[in-house]
Design an enzyme around this catalytic site. Structure first.
Site, PDB file in Angstrom:
ATOM      1  N   GLN A 111       0.663 -10.968  -3.444  1.00  0.00           N
ATOM      2  CA  GLN A 111      -0.744 -10.576  -3.312  1.00  0.00           C
ATOM      3  C   GLN A 111      -1.260  -9.969  -4.613  1.00  0.00           C
ATOM      4  O   GLN A 111      -0.532  -9.253  -5.294  1.00  0.00           O
ATOM      5  CB  GLN A 111      -0.897  -9.546  -2.189  1.00  0.00           C
ATOM      6  CG  GLN A 111      -0.671 -10.081  -0.801  1.00  0.00           C
ATOM      7  CD  GLN A 111      -0.914  -9.015   0.245  1.00  0.00           C
ATOM      8  OE1 GLN A 111      -0.344  -7.928   0.190  1.00  0.00           O
ATOM      9  NE2 GLN A 111      -1.771  -9.302   1.202  1.00  0.00           N
ATOM     10  N   HIS A 166      -8.187  -0.480   0.610  1.00  0.00           N
ATOM     11  CA  HIS A 166      -7.259  -1.571   0.317  1.00  0.00           C
ATOM     12  C   HIS A 166      -8.085  -2.791  -0.091  1.00  0.00           C
ATOM     13  O   HIS A 166      -9.125  -3.075   0.504  1.00  0.00           O
ATOM     14  CB  HIS A 166      -6.452  -1.951   1.558  1.00  0.00           C
ATOM     15  CG  HIS A 166      -5.725  -0.822   2.204  1.00  0.00           C
ATOM     16  ND1 HIS A 166      -4.353  -0.715   2.203  1.00  0.00           N
ATOM     17  CD2 HIS A 166      -6.175   0.257   2.902  1.00  0.00           C
ATOM     18  CE1 HIS A 166      -3.990   0.364   2.869  1.00  0.00           C
ATOM     19  NE2 HIS A 166      -5.088   0.975   3.304  1.00  0.00           N
ATOM     20  N   LYS A 175     -12.549  -3.656   8.166  1.00  0.00           N
ATOM     21  CA  LYS A 175     -12.426  -4.412   6.924  1.00  0.00           C
ATOM     22  C   LYS A 175     -13.487  -5.493   6.806  1.00  0.00           C
ATOM     23  O   LYS A 175     -14.111  -5.895   7.787  1.00  0.00           O
ATOM     24  CB  LYS A 175     -11.040  -5.049   6.824  1.00  0.00           C
ATOM     25  CG  LYS A 175     -10.749  -6.077   7.915  1.00  0.00           C
ATOM     26  CD  LYS A 175      -9.394  -6.737   7.697  1.00  0.00           C
ATOM     27  CE  LYS A 175      -9.103  -7.756   8.805  1.00  0.00           C
ATOM     28  NZ  LYS A 175      -7.878  -8.532   8.546  1.00  0.00           N
ATOM     29  N   CYS A 199       0.787  -1.239   0.000  1.00  0.00           N
ATOM     30  CA  CYS A 199       0.000   0.000   0.000  1.00  0.00           C
ATOM     31  C   CYS A 199       0.823   1.295   0.000  1.00  0.00           C
ATOM     32  O   CYS A 199       0.484   2.227  -0.745  1.00  0.00           O
ATOM     33  CB  CYS A 199      -1.018  -0.002   1.139  1.00  0.00           C
ATOM     34  SG  CYS A 199      -0.493  -0.777   2.665  1.00  0.00           S
ATOM     35  N   HIS A 206      -5.511  -0.880  -4.718  1.00  0.00           N
ATOM     36  CA  HIS A 206      -5.819   0.250  -3.834  1.00  0.00           C
ATOM     37  C   HIS A 206      -6.624   1.265  -4.614  1.00  0.00           C
ATOM     38  O   HIS A 206      -6.253   1.658  -5.717  1.00  0.00           O
ATOM     39  CB  HIS A 206      -4.530   0.854  -3.279  1.00  0.00           C
ATOM     40  CG  HIS A 206      -3.825  -0.071  -2.343  1.00  0.00           C
ATOM     41  ND1 HIS A 206      -2.883  -0.978  -2.784  1.00  0.00           N
ATOM     42  CD2 HIS A 206      -3.961  -0.277  -1.007  1.00  0.00           C
ATOM     43  CE1 HIS A 206      -2.454  -1.686  -1.744  1.00  0.00           C
ATOM     44  NE2 HIS A 206      -3.096  -1.280  -0.660  1.00  0.00           N
ATOM     45  N   ARG A 232       7.032 -11.180   5.147  1.00  0.00           N
ATOM     46  CA  ARG A 232       6.625 -11.020   6.544  1.00  0.00           C
ATOM     47  C   ARG A 232       7.348 -12.054   7.400  1.00  0.00           C
ATOM     48  O   ARG A 232       7.390 -13.232   7.054  1.00  0.00           O
ATOM     49  CB  ARG A 232       5.107 -11.149   6.680  1.00  0.00           C
ATOM     50  CG  ARG A 232       4.379 -10.058   5.902  1.00  0.00           C
ATOM     51  CD  ARG A 232       2.880 -10.180   5.966  1.00  0.00           C
ATOM     52  NE  ARG A 232       2.247  -9.200   5.092  1.00  0.00           N
ATOM     53  CZ  ARG A 232       0.941  -9.126   4.859  1.00  0.00           C
ATOM     54  NH1 ARG A 232       0.116  -9.987   5.448  1.00  0.00           N
ATOM     55  NH2 ARG A 232       0.456  -8.208   4.036  1.00  0.00           N
ATOM     56  N   ASP A 251      -2.936  -7.273  -5.260  1.00  0.00           N
ATOM     57  CA  ASP A 251      -3.243  -6.108  -4.430  1.00  0.00           C
ATOM     58  C   ASP A 251      -3.832  -4.976  -5.256  1.00  0.00           C
ATOM     59  O   ASP A 251      -3.309  -4.644  -6.327  1.00  0.00           O
ATOM     60  CB  ASP A 251      -1.955  -5.617  -3.769  1.00  0.00           C
ATOM     61  CG  ASP A 251      -2.100  -5.469  -2.269  1.00  0.00           C
ATOM     62  OD1 ASP A 251      -3.235  -5.514  -1.786  1.00  0.00           O
ATOM     63  OD2 ASP A 251      -1.077  -5.320  -1.584  1.00  0.00           O
TER      64      ASP A 251
END
Length: 645
Positions: free
Chosen positions: A388, A518, A472, A341, A392, A370, A390
């Site tokens: 991911q 997100h 979320k 992000c 945004h 991670r 991902d």
């Protein structure tokens, strides 16, 4: 004194004095009272005995609601601890939450127990259940609580902890008592233990106290709990079937991916067939995004420390990040990215934007890293490095509701394209540690809840489980044997636009901060691949299968197979023309779970025919050539993705 209670259907009931959840349910009807488990007020769950003293919106949670299972399992963990203390009075007990499909409790025994001891504990739990003991909530000061739990060192540590823990507030302690058993807990619980009927203890494992390897190792007892015997039996049968579908076993059998000691834990190598499967999954998703208003971006794998300081990750997420990389030449510090992000924010910030451009949707298959503890790693489902899908979205506050509905619809339909059609949701609300204003959190949570309701997606509330920067929605897909997999995430974020000071020019020609959303749809490519493998037990549908067609020969038919492969150009076809028995070729093809086998011999060559074996269908012989090619093409066609259809 007059109190107005607004119900989910919009109706309002008036009461002359403070009213409990019991009384509200009773005033609506005896059936509701019988099924009632707890109440929900302003996204917070309370016991049925909780007294409401002012106007409020209230939902009666029944045993038919997804949220009720969390309460059931939380209460199950409570009576597990009670049963253990009845049998082993010298045991220390730590914490015991509800988890996906069950619950656990951590204990320190004078002498470690064995799996065979679970039956006696389970029998003691059944005695507690049959006695229908009421769960009674109370509050006392921390000082009194320390005295109450003076022989329970783990509980005393929780009470004395500077952080707010389960059942422990800043100045007081919340307790739940049934019979003579007392535990720290914020609740809520079932009205009484008599509602706990269908449960089973499943296993014992080791667990460090408070997840810290420097602390004492406890024994964690796991169990599962359901409202009906049928649901319990279904789950236990499901677990037996799950062992056969383990993606790690299938990945090895199908030669898709591998691990090695040199790589270290939490990392996998993708072999050629696995890489084809991964590419098919990614390519289909990428096209769906590009065709529906997303712009593709690409970002680096590391960023300077100032980036993660600005985003708040170093303050709120550092325990999950890899150690810093120091660049001695210019004295700069970098970190491997745990999330994409902040980079997408920088892409947005690199240009000046008008309200006419919004919503802007950026999309990337971005790899993140991670530092997961070894104990939680699990095949492709939990890794230290993963990719991911991902996205945004940057939009105005007025666009939030429509955008969340679009995101939800997009996510549900795309998951459906891969064959995951049963979707439920968790709505995660404000955690103890958070950034941003309370009003922004309330507005964001309301938008998510409204979208779920309008689209008819069943959901349960995960109280306090939101990320530090916003509430979320987590979408869960049920697989072929009924397991619930967490995949897509949609998260509203009012904080990061402030952190990075990003803006757009509104219709009044003034600068205004956008709202950021997100969204990861598949979750991660690795985890999603594992889910698909287990959902289909390795028998992937034709369009997804790394190898779509095996052409198996009898005799010398080289010219004929050349024609078949040429006419199936664009599909993934393998030829087996070895001089071995046909039965062995078919066995090898079935073992590799190739969905379609085309079998041709010299007579087929002469007659322009073929035999087609299709997984999970009848086999067909003497099919005319053009018809056979048409059948195969149809079976291997990708599903069409139409967001508005």
């Amino acid at each position: 004194m007059s109190i107005d209670i607004k119900l989910p259907d919009g109706s309002i009931r008036n009461y002359d004095s403070p009213v409990t959840g019991y009384q509200i349910a009773e005033s609506i009807g005896p059936r509701l009272l019988k099924d009632a488990i707890c109440i929900e007020i302003d996204n917070t769950f309370k016991d049925l005995s909780f007294s409401i003293t002012e106007n409020n919106t209230v939902r009666i949670v029944t045993n038919k609601d997804l949220d009720a299972l969390h309460i059931l399992r939380h209460s199950s963990a409570h009576i597990l601890a009670q049963a253990v203390l009845n049998i082993y009075p010298d045991a220390q007990f730590g914490v015991g939450p509800s988890i996906e499909n069950g619950f656990y409790y951590d204990f320190l025994f004078s002498n470690p127990i064995k799996e065979s001891d679970l039956l006696n504990i389970e029998l003691e739990m059944k005695k507690i259940s049959k006695s229908s003991q009421s769960f009674i909530r109370s509050e006392i000061s921390k000082k009194k609580a320390i005295k109450l739990f003076k022989n329970q060192n783990l509980k005393v540590e929780l009470i004395e902890s500077a952080e707010t823990e389960e059942g422990v507030g800043n100045e007081s302690v919340s307790l739940y008592t049934n019979n003579k058993f007392v535990d720290l807990c914020m609740g809520p619980h079932l009205p009484n233990t008599g509602l706990l009927k269908h449960f089973k203890l499943t296993k014992i494992s080791g667990a460090y106290w408070r997840g810290d390897e420097a602390n004492v190792q406890l024994q964690r007892i796991y169990g599962t709990s359901w409202f009906t015997k049928e649901d319990l039996n279904t789950y236990l049968t499901q677990q037996e079937e799950a062992e056969k579908r383990d993606h790690r076993k299938l990945g090895n059998e199908l030669n898709l991916f591998t691990s090695s000691e040199e790589l270290g834990s939490g990392n996998f190598l993708w072999k050629p067939k696995g890489s084809v499967l991964r590419d098919v999954i990614e390519s289909y998703s990428k096209r769906a995004h590009m065709d529906n208003g997303y712009s593709l971006v690409n970002t680096p794998h590391i960023g300077k420390s100032v980036l993660w300081e600005t985003s708040g990750h170093l303050e709120h997420y550092s325990e999950n990040m890899y150690p810093p990389i120091n660049h001695e030449e210019n004295n700069e510090t970098y970190y491997l990215k745990p999330m994409n992000c902040p980079f997408h924010i920088l892409v947005y910030k690199s240009d000046l934007h008008s309200y006419k451009e919004l919503p802007l949707r950026y999309f990337e298959f971005g790899s993140v890293y991670r530092y997961e503890k070894t104990g939680v790693l699990h095949g492709l489902l939990r890794l230290r490095g993963f990719t991911q899908d991902d996205a945004h979205i940057f939009c105005t506050k007025d666009q939030i509701n429509d955008e969340v509905k679009t995101l939800l619809s997009f996510s549900v339909k795309l998951l459906g394209s891969y064959g995951l059609t049963e979707i439920e949701a968790d709505l995660s609300t404000k955690p103890k540690k958070y950034i941003g204003s309370d009003s922004d959190w309330d507005n964001a949570t309301s938008s998510l809840k409204q979208s779920l309701t309008e689209l008819g997606v069943p959901y349960q509330t995960a109280d306090g489980e939101g990320a530090f920067y916003g509430p979320k929605i987590d979408l869960h897909a049920k697989d072929a044997i009924g397991r619930r997999w967490q995949l897509s995430t949609i998260q509203i974020d009012f904080a990061q636009p402030d952190n990075f000071n990003i803006e757009f020019v509104n219709s009044d020609n003034k600068k205004e901060k956008p709202v950021m959303i997100h969204r990861a749809l598949l979750g991660s490519v690795e985890r999603f691949t594992a889910v698909l493998l287990e959902h289909y037990a390795g028998n992937l549908p034709g369009w997804l299968s790394p190898n779509q067609v095996d052409v198996l020969t009898i005799g010398n038919v080289e010219k004929y197979t050349d024609k078949i492969i040429r006419d199936l150009k664009g599909f993934r076809v393998t030829l087996d023309d070895r001089n071995i028995r046909l039965g062995e070729k078919i066995h090898n093809s079935e073992k590799s779970k190739t969905p379609i086998q085309i079998i041709v011999g010299e007579k087929d060559y002469e007659n322009s025919t073929m035999a087609i074996n299709i997984f999970d269908q009848d086999n067909n012989k003497d099919i005319e050539y053009k018809e056979g090619i048409k059948i195969v093409r149809k079976l291997l066609k990708e599903p069409e993705f139409n967001l508005n259809g």
